[in-house]
Write a protein that holds these residues in place. Structure first.
Motif, PDB file in Angstrom:
ATOM      1  N   VAL A  82       0.857  -1.188   0.000  1.00  0.00           N
ATOM      2  CA  VAL A  82       0.000   0.000   0.000  1.00  0.00           C
ATOM      3  C   VAL A  82       0.894   1.240   0.000  1.00  0.00           C
ATOM      4  O   VAL A  82       1.847   1.300   0.776  1.00  0.00           O
ATOM      5  CB  VAL A  82      -0.918   0.028   1.245  1.00  0.00           C
ATOM      6  N   PRO A  83       0.625   2.224  -0.842  1.00  0.00           N
ATOM      7  CA  PRO A  83       1.412   3.455  -0.809  1.00  0.00           C
ATOM      8  C   PRO A  83       1.280   4.134   0.550  1.00  0.00           C
ATOM      9  O   PRO A  83       0.231   4.060   1.202  1.00  0.00           O
ATOM     10  CB  PRO A  83       0.780   4.315  -1.916  1.00  0.00           C
ATOM     11  N   TRP A  84       2.350   4.805   0.981  1.00  0.00           N
ATOM     12  CA  TRP A  84       2.342   5.428   2.295  1.00  0.00           C
ATOM     13  C   TRP A  84       1.166   6.380   2.465  1.00  0.00           C
ATOM     14  O   TRP A  84       0.511   6.394   3.509  1.00  0.00           O
ATOM     15  CB  TRP A  84       3.655   6.164   2.549  1.00  0.00           C
ATOM     16  N   ASP A  85       0.869   7.179   1.435  1.00  0.00           N
ATOM     17  CA  ASP A  85      -0.173   8.185   1.610  1.00  0.00           C
ATOM     18  C   ASP A  85      -1.571   7.592   1.676  1.00  0.00           C
ATOM     19  O   ASP A  85      -2.539   8.298   1.968  1.00  0.00           O
ATOM     20  CB  ASP A  85      -0.103   9.262   0.513  1.00  0.00           C
ATOM     21  N   SER A  86      -1.693   6.277   1.437  1.00  0.00           N
ATOM     22  CA  SER A  86      -2.983   5.598   1.548  1.00  0.00           C
ATOM     23  C   SER A  86      -3.046   4.642   2.733  1.00  0.00           C
ATOM     24  O   SER A  86      -4.089   4.034   2.976  1.00  0.00           O
ATOM     25  CB  SER A  86      -3.277   4.801   0.266  1.00  0.00           C
ATOM     26  N   MET A  87      -1.951   4.514   3.467  1.00  0.00           N
ATOM     27  CA  MET A  87      -1.824   3.454   4.454  1.00  0.00           C
ATOM     28  C   MET A  87      -2.878   3.538   5.557  1.00  0.00           C
ATOM     29  O   MET A  87      -3.583   2.561   5.848  1.00  0.00           O
ATOM     30  CB  MET A  87      -0.425   3.475   5.079  1.00  0.00           C
ATOM     31  N   PHE A  88      -3.012   4.693   6.174  1.00  0.00           N
ATOM     32  CA  PHE A  88      -3.934   4.801   7.304  1.00  0.00           C
ATOM     33  C   PHE A  88      -5.395   4.784   6.848  1.00  0.00           C
ATOM     34  O   PHE A  88      -6.261   4.278   7.560  1.00  0.00           O
ATOM     35  CB  PHE A  88      -3.623   6.055   8.123  1.00  0.00           C
ATOM     36  N   LEU A  89      -5.662   5.319   5.673  1.00  0.00           N
ATOM     37  CA  LEU A  89      -7.017   5.246   5.132  1.00  0.00           C
ATOM     38  C   LEU A  89      -7.399   3.798   4.857  1.00  0.00           C
ATOM     39  O   LEU A  89      -8.543   3.384   5.097  1.00  0.00           O
ATOM     40  CB  LEU A  89      -7.120   6.080   3.852  1.00  0.00           C
ATOM     41  N   ALA A  90      -6.441   3.006   4.364  1.00  0.00           N
ATOM     42  CA  ALA A  90      -6.709   1.585   4.144  1.00  0.00           C
ATOM     43  C   ALA A  90      -7.023   0.880   5.458  1.00  0.00           C
ATOM     44  O   ALA A  90      -7.890   0.005   5.511  1.00  0.00           O
ATOM     45  CB  ALA A  90      -5.506   0.926   3.460  1.00  0.00           C
ATOM     46  N   LEU A  91      -6.336   1.257   6.534  1.00  0.00           N
ATOM     47  CA  LEU A  91      -6.622   0.671   7.839  1.00  0.00           C
ATOM     48  C   LEU A  91      -8.004   1.089   8.330  1.00  0.00           C
ATOM     49  O   LEU A  91      -8.785   0.257   8.809  1.00  0.00           O
ATOM     50  CB  LEU A  91      -5.550   1.105   8.844  1.00  0.00           C
ATOM     51  N   ASP A 224      10.575   4.871  18.628  1.00  0.00           N
ATOM     52  CA  ASP A 224      10.257   3.449  18.710  1.00  0.00           C
ATOM     53  C   ASP A 224       9.112   3.144  17.755  1.00  0.00           C
ATOM     54  O   ASP A 224       8.130   3.891  17.691  1.00  0.00           O
ATOM     55  CB  ASP A 224       9.850   3.062  20.132  1.00  0.00           C
ATOM     56  N   MET A 225       9.257   2.043  17.020  1.00  0.00           N
ATOM     57  CA  MET A 225       8.258   1.653  16.028  1.00  0.00           C
ATOM     58  C   MET A 225       7.350   0.553  16.575  1.00  0.00           C
ATOM     59  O   MET A 225       7.805  -0.350  17.279  1.00  0.00           O
ATOM     60  CB  MET A 225       8.953   1.159  14.756  1.00  0.00           C
ATOM     61  N   GLY A 226       6.076   0.628  16.245  1.00  0.00           N
ATOM     62  CA  GLY A 226       5.127  -0.380  16.699  1.00  0.00           C
ATOM     63  C   GLY A 226       4.227  -0.844  15.579  1.00  0.00           C
ATOM     64  O   GLY A 226       4.082  -0.178  14.550  1.00  0.00           O
ATOM     65  N   ILE A 227       3.633  -1.999  15.754  1.00  0.00           N
ATOM     66  CA  ILE A 227       2.603  -2.493  14.837  1.00  0.00           C
ATOM     67  C   ILE A 227       1.334  -1.689  15.098  1.00  0.00           C
ATOM     68  O   ILE A 227       0.935  -1.498  16.243  1.00  0.00           O
ATOM     69  CB  ILE A 227       2.352  -3.988  15.049  1.00  0.00           C
ATOM     70  N   VAL A 228       0.693  -1.223  14.033  1.00  0.00           N
ATOM     71  CA  VAL A 228      -0.497  -0.391  14.148  1.00  0.00           C
ATOM     72  C   VAL A 228      -1.742  -1.224  13.863  1.00  0.00           C
ATOM     73  O   VAL A 228      -1.788  -1.984  12.886  1.00  0.00           O
ATOM     74  CB  VAL A 228      -0.452   0.795  13.174  1.00  0.00           C
ATOM     75  N   LEU A 229      -2.745  -1.056  14.706  1.00  0.00           N
ATOM     76  CA  LEU A 229      -4.019  -1.762  14.559  1.00  0.00           C
ATOM     77  C   LEU A 229      -5.155  -0.759  14.657  1.00  0.00           C
ATOM     78  O   LEU A 229      -4.988   0.341  15.191  1.00  0.00           O
ATOM     79  CB  LEU A 229      -4.172  -2.816  15.654  1.00  0.00           C
ATOM     80  N   LYS A 230      -6.290  -1.141  14.141  1.00  0.00           N
ATOM     81  CA  LYS A 230      -7.464  -0.280  14.247  1.00  0.00           C
ATOM     82  C   LYS A 230      -7.955  -0.261  15.693  1.00  0.00           C
ATOM     83  O   LYS A 230      -8.004  -1.303  16.352  1.00  0.00           O
ATOM     84  CB  LYS A 230      -8.563  -0.795  13.319  1.00  0.00           C
TER      85      LYS A 230
END
Length: 270
Positions: A82-91, A224-230
């Motif tokens: 997924v392109p970065w600029d669409s990543m959070f919208l996809a989530l 610090d990086m984390g896995i992102v969930l809805k």
């Protein structure tokens, strides 16, 4: 999860419309009855997430998720580009159910999304300029200069926040392609004065493309990086399952081994 499932969704690489139209939002199960979790990541962010010569998604973040998946009963992960600029919208629209893409745990993001408590990578933020340039070493030196940027990433947010109190604002040149390698080419060609991002990714791109760009100064910040969930019930359920696995993978050295493999160093936070 006793085996992994992978998908390289090329329809998700052609911008927002493709990213959302090319990935089904319905929850599915595989032949073993395990629930499929679509994990969004980029295909052009080496060595963390990128497409290899066989057009398969790979990199540290993907391998990290595979290690989690091996220990996660009842679920299987599919990896969606997924392109970065669409990543959070996809989530948000449930086209993907998780993000593993070097996403920093900023306060703004933590208000809106659910992050794993366990971080899986510690990243630095540095400045890159054309080789031989000596007038830029610090964030203050970027004032009044053109800096390549990707909308919405933590590196750009840092510069946007700096501009709120800067004597002379940094001129942010937002990339239309969303491709870090193209921004680094713009640095070499003089279209922008600098780029701010992770040194491991930038060094990988510089070496691959033989660009006359170098990293200068001291790190601006560490994240610090984390896995992102809805932030909903399903996301909370996954978080409760994934956090203990990440902790185990830290303690048994798995994440350190993956970090060494992909980055040449151990960047795993305690």
């Amino acid at each position: 999860m006793k085996r992994n499932a992978y998908v390289f969704a090329t329809a998700c690489l052609v911008g927002l419309a493709g990213a959302l139209a090319g990935c089904s939002s319905e929850e599915t199960a595989n032949a073993d009855g395990e629930q499929v979790i679509r994990v969004g990541t980029q295909n052009d962010y080496p060595p963390f997430a990128f497409a290899d010569d066989a057009n398969q998604l790979t990199g540290y973040d993907v391998d990290m998720m595979k290690a989690v998946d091996e220990q996660l009963d009842g679920y299987t992960f599919e990896y969606v580009a997924v392109p970065w600029d669409s990543m959070f919208l996809a989530l948000e629209s449930n086209k993907i159910q998780a993000i593993a893409d070097q996403v920093a745990k900023t306060p703004e993001r933590q208000e809106k999304y659910l992050f794993t408590d366990e971080s899986y990578f510690a990243a630095e933020t540095v400045i890159a300029v054309k080789e031989g340039r000596e007038d830029i070493q610090t964030i203050e030196d970027l004032e009044g200069k053109a800096v390549g940027a990707l909308a919405g990433d933590s590196y750009t947010l840092l510069l946007e926040e700096y501009n709120e109190t800067a004597a002379e604002p940094i001129e942010l040149k937002y990339s239309e392609s969303g491709n870090p390698s193209e921004i680094l080419q713009d640095v070499q060609n003089g279209r922008v004065d600098a780029y701010v991002n992770d040194p491991i990714m930038m060094n990988a791109v510089l070496e691959k493309n033989d660009l006359g760009v170098e990293i200068v100064g001291q790190p601006l910040v560490n994240d610090d990086m984390g896995i992102v969930l809805k932030d909903e019930e399903k996301g909370k359920e996954l978080k409760a399952l994934i956090d203990p696995i990440l902790k185990q993978l830290k303690e048994d050295g798995t994440l350190s081994e993956l970090s060494e493999k992909w980055t040449g160093g151990d960047y795993i936070p305690e």
